[in-house]
Each structure stands twice: as C-alpha cells, then as structure tokens.
Write a protein that holds these residues in place. Sequence first.
Motif, mmCIF file in Angstrom:
data_model
loop_
_atom_site.group_PDB
_atom_site.id
_atom_site.type_symbol
_atom_site.label_atom_id
_atom_site.label_comp_id
_atom_site.label_asym_id
_atom_site.label_seq_id
_atom_site.Cartn_x
_atom_site.Cartn_y
_atom_site.Cartn_z
ATOM 1 N N ARG A 283 0.841 -1.172 -0.011
ATOM 2 C CA ARG A 283 -0.092 0.022 0.158
ATOM 3 C C ARG A 283 0.940 1.318 0.070
ATOM 4 N NH1 ARG A 283 -5.535 -0.664 1.082
ATOM 5 N NH2 ARG A 283 -5.800 1.392 1.741
ATOM 6 N N ALA A 286 2.089 1.843 -3.536
ATOM 7 C CA ALA A 286 1.237 2.317 -4.388
ATOM 8 C C ALA A 286 0.936 3.984 -4.064
ATOM 9 C CB ALA A 286 -0.094 1.354 -4.363
ATOM 10 N N ALA A 287 0.926 4.019 -2.869
ATOM 11 C CA ALA A 287 0.885 5.662 -2.584
ATOM 12 C C ALA A 287 2.113 6.550 -2.621
ATOM 13 C CB ALA A 287 0.142 5.481 -0.932
ATOM 14 N N ALA A 293 -1.968 8.830 2.425
ATOM 15 C CA ALA A 293 -2.378 8.343 1.081
ATOM 16 C C ALA A 293 -2.738 7.123 1.417
ATOM 17 C CB ALA A 293 -1.612 8.773 0.013
ATOM 18 N N ALA A 294 -1.819 6.072 1.814
ATOM 19 C CA ALA A 294 -1.661 4.625 1.859
ATOM 20 C C ALA A 294 -3.001 4.352 2.893
ATOM 21 C CB ALA A 294 -0.722 4.045 2.499
ATOM 22 N N GLU A 296 -5.754 6.040 3.259
ATOM 23 C CA GLU A 296 -6.900 6.565 2.854
ATOM 24 C C GLU A 296 -7.380 5.892 1.577
ATOM 25 O OE1 GLU A 296 -6.306 10.810 2.551
ATOM 26 O OE2 GLU A 296 -6.501 11.287 4.449
ATOM 27 N N ARG A 297 -6.478 5.218 0.787
ATOM 28 C CA ARG A 297 -6.744 4.545 -0.408
ATOM 29 C C ARG A 297 -8.067 3.444 -0.196
ATOM 30 N NH1 ARG A 297 -3.293 4.706 -4.420
ATOM 31 N NH2 ARG A 297 -3.625 2.496 -5.076
ATOM 32 N N PRO A 298 -8.805 3.355 -0.963
ATOM 33 C CA PRO A 298 -9.907 2.480 -0.548
ATOM 34 C C PRO A 298 -9.272 0.948 -0.979
ATOM 35 C CG PRO A 298 -9.773 3.254 -3.089
ATOM 36 C CD PRO A 298 -8.891 4.241 -2.200
#
Length: 298
Positions: A283, A286-287, A293-294, A296-298
């Motif tokens: 995660r 990816a962020a 951001a990691a 809060e990502r869906p």
Amino acid sequence: MTADPRRTEAVHPAHADLDRLDLRALVDAFVDDQQDAVRAVQAAAPALTGAVGAALPRLRAGGRLVYAGAGTSGRLGVLDATELTPTFSWPPERAVPLIAGGEGAIRHAVEGAEDSVQAGQDDVRAAGVGRDDVLLALAASGTTPYVLGAIHAARAAGALTVGIANNPDTPLLAAVDCPVLLDTGPEVISGSTRLKAGTAQKIALNTLSSALMVQLGKVYGNLMVDMRASNEKLQGRALRLVVHATGADEAAARTALAQADGHVKTAVVMLLLGVDASHAEARLRAAGGQARAALERP
C-alpha cells in the motif's frame, strides 16, 4: 584601502568593548545577537518556499540533494546531508556533501581550498551531478570561488541550483536559479560568520530539507515515521511513535515493529488497517510512500 561592501565583514558598531564586558554581559551579547539569525530566515521564508517547490519535482524523479560549501558553510552542508538518513531514511547516496578541501576539511581548515573555482567545478563533475539533482550552494560571503565553480558546473549539467548567502547583491545569489538571502549583518566578533550567519544557514537548511521530506511522505502528521530503529534509543523512539500514531498498546506496537523490520511507517499502516507487513508495504508503494495516502486509499 577600499571598504569591503559585504555586511558580514563589517565591524559591529555595538560591540567595540566586547573584550571588556563582564561574563554575563558577554554571554548576553552573543545570545541576543543570534536573534538576528531568526529574523533573517523569517524574511527569507518566501524564497525558501520557492526553493522547496522547485526542488520537489527533481527529487520525486529520483534526483539528489548535493551540497557545496567551504569552511563553516561546507560543514553545515555535511551535517544536513548526514542527518537526513537517520531522521528520514533518506538514502545516503542521495544526499551528497561537497566541501572545499575534501573530507579532511570537515575537521581541519584547508587553507586556500575555497579559492579555486576549478575545484568546485571538478567536485560537481566528479559527483556526476545531472538534471534531476538539486545543488544547495552555501557561502556566507556570497563570493566564495569554490562555491561559484560548483554552481557553474551544476547549471551546465542542468541541475537546479539553490544559493544561500548572507550578503545581498553577491555573485552567488545572481548565479543560481533560487536565491535565498539571509541578511544577518555584522557579527559580534567581526567577520566570524560561524556565529549568526552560520546559525541562519543552519535554520534555513533545517527548514528546506525538512519541508522537502514532509512533502516527500517522510512524515505522518508531525511524526517522523520514515525511520528504522537501529539502536536502543531509536527503538524506544520508534515504539513511542507507533503507540502515539495508532493508539495500540506497547505489546502490539512492538510486535508490528518486529514484523516491519523496525520501520515505523510500515508498522503504523499495519496496525491502523489491520494488515500484515507485506500488505502494508504494498500500500505504501502504491501511495508513493505517503502514509496518509496509503491509509486513505480504498
């Protein structure tokens, strides 16, 4: 003799009897004069903001912070570059300090080393400075030949150049993409720019590099989460950071840190999302390494 126009070389008008002061008054003179360093950096905040904004795209593209200075300025550059790794896990190969006279000049003055434009150019070229790099050029005087040579070579290579000097209207500030003037004026001990000029440079470097690290995702909230616990002191700090960031108890935080190989940011994501280390790391990748951001990502 023609007067030196550089304010850092002027004789301070308020301290002609410095050597006659009693001990408390002497200490007060030095401490009080340091306030000018803070005011100088405050005045330079817009320039520092511009420098951070210009540097970010280069660093996001994989560029390096390259510091160039001589004497006190060079040593401050070495210090800032060195501290980025333990504080933010910034790769040491991406913080390159260049000092006139080489590593030996960190502890011992190398007479005449700062007077060579060619040496500055050679050091920048030897470091392989390129388009994605950011050169932080430091010189209280704003006239140091070594630093001017470093700027010339860095600009020729396409690097972004940020210049920090303590005198206005100097060649260094005119030569760089992002000039930062720290106008500290005369020193209590005339010409000794290791005093408030050096203090202002240290504050400016702290501000610039720390702001960059925050923007690059090295901080969650105001917690230095992108660090690894590599000794006993840091292990205690890492544990406290994970507990504070997640609300977990010490046992859970300690377990997560062990599974995250001591990496605070990974442990925080693990605990807040209830995932294992490999998922937390994925995660974060990816962020772009941004903990918030990691999370809060869906």
